[in-house]
Motif scaffolding. Structure first.
Motif, short mmCIF file in Angstrom:
data_model
loop_
_atom_site.label_atom_id
_atom_site.label_comp_id
_atom_site.label_asym_id
_atom_site.label_seq_id
_atom_site.Cartn_x
_atom_site.Cartn_y
_atom_site.Cartn_z
N GLY A 31 0.79 -1.23 0.00
CA GLY A 31 0.00 0.00 0.00
C GLY A 31 0.83 1.28 0.00
N SER A 32 2.11 1.19 0.32
CA SER A 32 2.96 2.38 0.29
C SER A 32 3.32 2.71 -1.16
CB SER A 32 4.22 2.16 1.13
OG SER A 32 5.02 1.13 0.58
N PHE A 33 3.79 3.93 -1.37
CA PHE A 33 4.12 4.39 -2.71
C PHE A 33 5.62 4.57 -2.87
CE2 PHE A 33 -0.31 5.43 -2.48
CZ PHE A 33 -0.76 5.27 -3.77
N LEU A 34 6.11 4.35 -4.09
CA LEU A 34 7.49 4.69 -4.39
C LEU A 34 7.62 6.20 -4.24
CD1 LEU A 34 7.48 1.84 -5.72
CD2 LEU A 34 8.88 2.83 -7.51
N PRO A 35 8.78 6.67 -3.82
CA PRO A 35 8.97 8.12 -3.74
C PRO A 35 8.70 8.76 -5.11
CG PRO A 35 10.80 6.98 -2.70
CD PRO A 35 9.97 5.93 -3.40
N SER A 36 8.14 9.94 -5.10
CA SER A 36 7.76 10.59 -6.36
C SER A 36 8.95 10.93 -7.24
CB SER A 36 6.93 11.84 -6.08
OG SER A 36 7.66 12.72 -5.24
N HIS A 37 10.17 10.85 -6.70
CA HIS A 37 11.37 11.15 -7.48
C HIS A 37 12.02 9.90 -8.09
CE1 HIS A 37 12.72 10.54 -3.31
NE2 HIS A 37 13.82 10.03 -3.85
N PHE A 38 11.23 8.81 -8.22
CA PHE A 38 11.77 7.58 -8.80
C PHE A 38 12.18 7.80 -10.26
CE2 PHE A 38 7.51 7.37 -10.44
CZ PHE A 38 7.65 6.75 -11.65
N HIS A 39 13.02 6.92 -10.76
CA HIS A 39 13.46 6.92 -12.15
C HIS A 39 13.08 5.58 -12.79
CE1 HIS A 39 16.58 10.22 -12.06
NE2 HIS A 39 16.35 10.06 -10.78
N VAL A 40 12.86 5.57 -14.08
CA VAL A 40 12.82 4.34 -14.86
C VAL A 40 14.21 4.23 -15.46
CG1 VAL A 40 11.81 3.11 -16.82
CG2 VAL A 40 10.37 4.54 -15.37
N THR A 41 15.03 3.34 -14.92
CA THR A 41 16.43 3.27 -15.35
C THR A 41 16.66 2.31 -16.50
OG1 THR A 41 16.88 1.60 -13.67
CG2 THR A 41 17.32 3.90 -13.08
N GLU A 42 15.75 1.38 -16.69
CA GLU A 42 15.88 0.42 -17.79
C GLU A 42 14.50 0.00 -18.28
OE1 GLU A 42 17.93 -3.15 -16.63
OE2 GLU A 42 19.69 -2.07 -15.93
N VAL A 43 14.40 -0.20 -19.58
CA VAL A 43 13.27 -0.90 -20.18
C VAL A 43 13.93 -1.95 -21.06
CG1 VAL A 43 11.29 -0.79 -21.71
CG2 VAL A 43 11.75 1.11 -20.15
N GLY A 44 13.64 -3.21 -20.79
CA GLY A 44 14.33 -4.26 -21.52
C GLY A 44 13.42 -5.40 -21.92
N LEU A 45 13.97 -6.25 -22.73
CA LEU A 45 13.30 -7.46 -23.18
C LEU A 45 13.96 -8.63 -22.46
CD1 LEU A 45 11.27 -8.61 -25.31
CD2 LEU A 45 13.23 -8.89 -26.81
N VAL A 46 13.19 -9.37 -21.69
CA VAL A 46 13.72 -10.51 -20.95
C VAL A 46 13.08 -11.78 -21.51
CG1 VAL A 46 13.91 -11.62 -18.70
CG2 VAL A 46 14.09 -9.14 -18.87
N SER A 47 13.93 -12.64 -22.04
CA SER A 47 13.47 -13.92 -22.58
C SER A 47 14.01 -15.04 -21.71
CB SER A 47 13.97 -14.12 -24.01
OG SER A 47 13.40 -13.15 -24.86
N LYS A 48 13.16 -15.97 -21.40
CA LYS A 48 13.53 -17.11 -20.57
C LYS A 48 13.23 -18.37 -21.37
CE LYS A 48 12.37 -19.00 -16.02
NZ LYS A 48 11.51 -18.79 -14.84
N HIS A 49 14.23 -19.19 -21.57
CA HIS A 49 14.10 -20.46 -22.29
C HIS A 49 14.49 -21.54 -21.29
CE1 HIS A 49 15.51 -23.04 -25.95
NE2 HIS A 49 14.42 -23.52 -25.39
N PHE A 50 13.56 -22.41 -20.94
CA PHE A 50 13.80 -23.34 -19.86
C PHE A 50 13.06 -24.65 -20.06
CE2 PHE A 50 10.16 -20.80 -18.84
CZ PHE A 50 9.29 -21.61 -18.13
N ILE A 51 13.40 -25.60 -19.23
CA ILE A 51 12.71 -26.88 -19.19
C ILE A 51 12.10 -27.01 -17.80
CG2 ILE A 51 12.99 -29.40 -19.22
CD1 ILE A 51 15.18 -29.02 -21.29
N ASP A 52 10.81 -27.31 -17.75
CA ASP A 52 10.17 -27.47 -16.44
C ASP A 52 10.51 -28.85 -15.87
OD1 ASP A 52 8.36 -29.42 -17.42
OD2 ASP A 52 6.79 -27.95 -17.77
#
Length: 152
Positions: free
Chosen positions: A23-44
């Motif tokens: 319920g708390s908020f991130l401080p209003s001075h937060f930054h978006v430092t990365e936007v990335g593509l994350v691919s996961k290739h795995f065997i369950d």
């Protein structure tokens, strides 16, 4: 939440706020430092090969208390990130530093972006002997009481 849903939400906002699961908020001075593509290739654990791909946003805060990320600036960041993400409407995963880097899902409540908790799961429950629809939780025993004993 998908990228298209985030873009739509940002278009109608005056300010960007992220709320933590508690319920708390991130401080209003937060930054978006990365936007990335994350691919996961795995065997369950059942031997099935799987692939997952998400758009990953990393949120961070520094001592620059006058910093504010306006919705239009965030939309600009998303536009720039299309070089990496492509135009696929991916689900969004958010990283935010707490005691360790936390990974969260994301939803929009009409005013704020809400970081949602993520859980692990067995993807091959039938191969692991877990009955469908049940979670494998530790068995608790309190004063001789067991889950199948009728006293709990």
């Amino acid at each position: 939440m998908k990228i298209s849903e985030m873009k739509q939400a940002l278009a109608g906002l005056d300010a960007v706020n992220f709320q933590l699961p508690d319920g708390s908020f991130l401080p209003s001075h937060f930054h978006v430092t990365e936007v990335g593509l994350v691919s996961k290739h795995f065997i369950d654990c059942g031997g099935v090969e799987r692939r997952e791909t998400v758009a990953n946003f990393q949120l961070w805060e520094a001592g620059d208390y006058d910093h504010r990320l306006a919705p239009q600036k965030f939309l600009h960041i998303l536009k720039l990130s299309e070089k990496i993400l492509g135009r696929e409407d991916l689900n969004i995963e958010v990283e935010y530093q707490q005691a360790t880097i936390g990974k969260f899902g994301l939803r929009f409540d009409g005013q704020h972006f809400v970081l949602t908790t993520k859980q692990t799961a067995c993807l091959a429950q039938d191969a692991c002997g877990v009955p469908a629809g049940q979670f494998a939780l530790p068995q608790l025993q309190v004063a001789g009481c067991t889950p199948s004993g009728g006293c709990c």
